[in-house]
Design a protein around this motif. Sequence first.
Motif, PDB file in Angstrom:
ATOM      1  N   TYR A  38     -28.112   9.380 -41.394  1.00 55.45           N
ATOM      2  CA  TYR A  38     -27.167   8.304 -41.091  1.00 55.45           C
ATOM      3  C   TYR A  38     -27.565   7.070 -42.044  1.00 55.45           C
ATOM      4  CZ  TYR A  38     -25.227  10.392 -36.964  1.00 55.45           C
ATOM      5  OH  TYR A  38     -24.786  11.449 -36.039  1.00 55.45           O
TER       6      TYR A  38
ATOM      7  N   ALA B  26     -21.419   5.699 -36.391  1.00 58.11           N
ATOM      8  CA  ALA B  26     -22.325   6.117 -37.381  1.00 58.11           C
ATOM      9  C   ALA B  26     -21.631   6.648 -38.678  1.00 58.11           C
ATOM     10  CB  ALA B  26     -23.039   7.443 -36.762  1.00 58.11           C
TER      11      ALA B  26
ATOM     12  N   VAL C 152     -20.602   3.691 -29.963  1.00 50.91           N
ATOM     13  CA  VAL C 152     -21.395   4.047 -31.014  1.00 50.91           C
ATOM     14  C   VAL C 152     -20.791   4.660 -32.304  1.00 50.91           C
ATOM     15  CG1 VAL C 152     -23.438   5.170 -31.473  1.00 50.91           C
ATOM     16  CG2 VAL C 152     -23.083   4.330 -29.195  1.00 50.91           C
TER      17      VAL C 152
ATOM     18  N   LEU D  35     -25.360   2.237 -38.729  1.00 54.54           N
ATOM     19  CA  LEU D  35     -25.332   2.600 -37.616  1.00 54.54           C
ATOM     20  C   LEU D  35     -24.802   1.238 -36.787  1.00 54.54           C
ATOM     21  CD1 LEU D  35     -28.162   4.532 -36.634  1.00 54.54           C
ATOM     22  CD2 LEU D  35     -26.113   5.508 -36.180  1.00 54.54           C
ATOM     23  N   THR D  36     -24.141   1.336 -35.807  1.00 55.88           N
ATOM     24  CA  THR D  36     -23.593  -0.071 -34.973  1.00 55.88           C
ATOM     25  C   THR D  36     -23.386   0.345 -33.622  1.00 55.88           C
ATOM     26  OG1 THR D  36     -22.404  -2.048 -34.678  1.00 55.88           O
ATOM     27  CG2 THR D  36     -21.327   0.006 -35.353  1.00 55.88           C
TER      28      THR D  36
ATOM     29  N   GLY E  97     -29.241   0.163 -36.191  1.00 58.81           N
ATOM     30  CA  GLY E  97     -28.195  -0.616 -36.119  1.00 58.81           C
ATOM     31  C   GLY E  97     -28.204  -1.406 -34.691  1.00 58.81           C
TER      32      GLY E  97
ATOM     33  N   VAL F  36     -28.913   9.923 -32.024  1.00 55.66           N
ATOM     34  CA  VAL F  36     -28.832   8.550 -31.802  1.00 55.66           C
ATOM     35  C   VAL F  36     -29.458   8.017 -30.441  1.00 55.66           C
ATOM     36  CG1 VAL F  36     -27.203   7.905 -33.525  1.00 55.66           C
ATOM     37  CG2 VAL F  36     -26.462   7.953 -31.103  1.00 55.66           C
TER      38      VAL F  36
ATOM     39  N   GLY G  58     -31.098   5.639 -35.321  1.00 56.97           N
ATOM     40  CA  GLY G  58     -30.704   6.824 -35.928  1.00 56.97           C
ATOM     41  C   GLY G  58     -31.766   7.796 -36.223  1.00 56.97           C
TER      42      GLY G  58
END
Length: 769
Positions: free
Chosen positions: A200, A216, A214, A203-204, A137, A155, A149
């Motif tokens: 995951y 997920a 963060v 993700l970002t 992400g 992460v 991830g």
Amino acid sequence: MSAIPTDGGVLRESLLPSAEKREKLRKTRMFRDALSRYGVGSGGIGVIFALALIFLYLFYETLPLLKPVSVEQAYSYALPVDETASPTLHLTVDRFEEIGGRFAESGAITFFQASTGRILSSVRVPLPEGVTITGFGRSETRKSLFVYGLSDGSVLPLKVDYDLTYPAGVRVITPRLSYPLGEQPIRVGERENDDEAVDYSALTIVEGRGGYVVAAGTREGEIAMALFSTSTSMLSGTVEIRRQDFRLPALGKPVRQLLVNESLRNLFAIDEDGVLHHFDIVNRGNPVLVETVALTRPGVDVRVAEFLVGSRSLIVGGSDGSLTQWMLVREDGGNVQRLALIREFRRHDAAITFIEPEHSRKGFIAGDESGTVGLHYATSSVTLKFLKVVDAPVERLAISAINSMALVEGRGTASLQVLRIDNPHPQTSLSGLWGKVWYEGRDGPAYIWQSSSADDAFESKLSLVPLSIGTLKAALFAMLLSTPLAIAGAIYTAYFMSAPMRKLVKPSIELMEALPTVILGFLAGIWLAPYIENNLPILLIGLVIFPLGILAWGFAWSRMPASLRNSVAGGWEAAMLIPVVIVLGWIAVTLSPWAELAFFDGSMRQWLTSVGITYDQRNALIVGLAMGFAVIPTIFSIAEDAVFNVPKHLTQGSLALGATPWQTVVGVVLLTASPGIFSAVMIGFGRAVGETMIVLMASGNSPIVNFSIFEGMRTLAANIAVELPETAVGSTHFRVLFLSALVLLAFTFVLNTAAEVVRQRLRKRYASL
């Protein structure tokens, strides 16, 4: 030759100029006449030439705004890969367009020369033993912030920085990885078993005002978040990281994509069906689902969604090639924000596969399954260019921070395509400059001028409508005051006033034109505006008491004994009004507080606010009074000359036929002088349109769109004076300021041309008088 008689007898022929001398005198006169004729003609041509040069220079500076956008496929080279040749997760280009970066699924990050593809270095993400990458992400492109991830459910956030050094005066760029939350992988969310592996699916990572977030999402529809705040010790320099974990309500469907805006107030989760779930995460302990939104019409899948720079609006690409922009909008001015579709872009011919926003503007580049890349711009709501780049679906895109280079990777291809982009002024479309635009953070489309902000992701608003309306508004209120007073004064001075008094009045009024407008603006803004604000009833009382008082005095004077009236010489009656006007002004000032108590509950300013009328201290009323005072001498002088130069035989003939002086003025003088009076009004209007300092200092400089007399404005001329010294040369803002100057020049040119046409028709019509 015959003799010429004189008092002393006969003038002898020998005293007359000789023929040679007379010829010389004739040639001298002819030379002087020619010199005058050609001198005046050359001066006129020079004025026209100077105006043409001004127009050409303004047009030259404005011309780049009309330049078409260019997107060209410059060259291609082999895809820079590491030894594993694993698929690409992401592509980047540095701000100098010298170094590209390729993130691979293997964890390798390869940096290469953007112009040739030559590999410069390769680094590998530090992974625990036996752990592989299962997700990826990123934050906004301009942040260069990423999150991996891992197969063990953890992460790893990281950031790419570019260090600049100048050995021997040559710029050297060195890419470097940094770990804002530490080099050790972390877990997101509170779980009963921290060793549990999590797959995951989304993700970002976001760096916002409150720290790092963060988020997920999983294939089971679960969403976990962690908020990290960092602080650095001033003594030891150590970085302390504090975290807060929380979970959001489960979606019940696999999470395809997560997006968190940089204000850390909203999270958007898109499930496998393309439905967006909007969560309010202000209260970290109790996230609330605000709404669910179908981003596309039935039968169309959501393929990709990305924030524009600043994360205030969302670009959504569909399987039908559609591109739409969604934005949070407050409902009916309340506190709840909901997503609204604000614009659509020209559709691609195939499904959208990738969207890459620009780093510092509200533009983006999109790729589709046909291998076509489209360049779009949100503010102006235009699609700028389509270009077929590869014969496969576009897999990855990267655009540089200066928006002139893009990298394109096709699915399954082993090469990178390099695009050269020339797109310096995308927001200056006709609709963007003159139409209503729905800007980010606004509740609806509007005309707005706001060229700068402290926010790096600010969307410049360059509508010329508020400035044009403000220019007309300032000129209109100035003319409402100056025109009747100047024309009435000119008629009385030229026709009714005695010659000795005219010799005093006319130069005195014309001398007013020599007053610096900066002084008038200063007095209006510093003294007049606060005084009027504190004594508003004076205006209402004055509008009533001055006309009625002067008429009452005139009526009383006509009823006074003839012996008293004859004691005042003809044409000096106006002098009798001076003390009358002074007394009426004193009465208006004296009655003001009493009227405010009686009719406006003690404060007219507050009364206006309570009935919904906005009152700004520096407003159109103040500008009208100050600018009207400045314009009066121009109109008066030209109109007075026009009235005074009406042939005497016309007025004397009218009086001889039995007409009264007033009937002569209305029926003969005004008609004959109408071309000159009209010219005086138009020249005064042009003077008001181009005024700068009075408006700058007395108007409040608010670029709003209304004709309220109690609110301010911003004019084209004042805006140029304020903003041109501060803008970057060659920027869009710079060009638009020159465009506004061109608009002002064109406006005055059209106005003066129309005025001249009307003047000539009036002159032709009444030439027979």
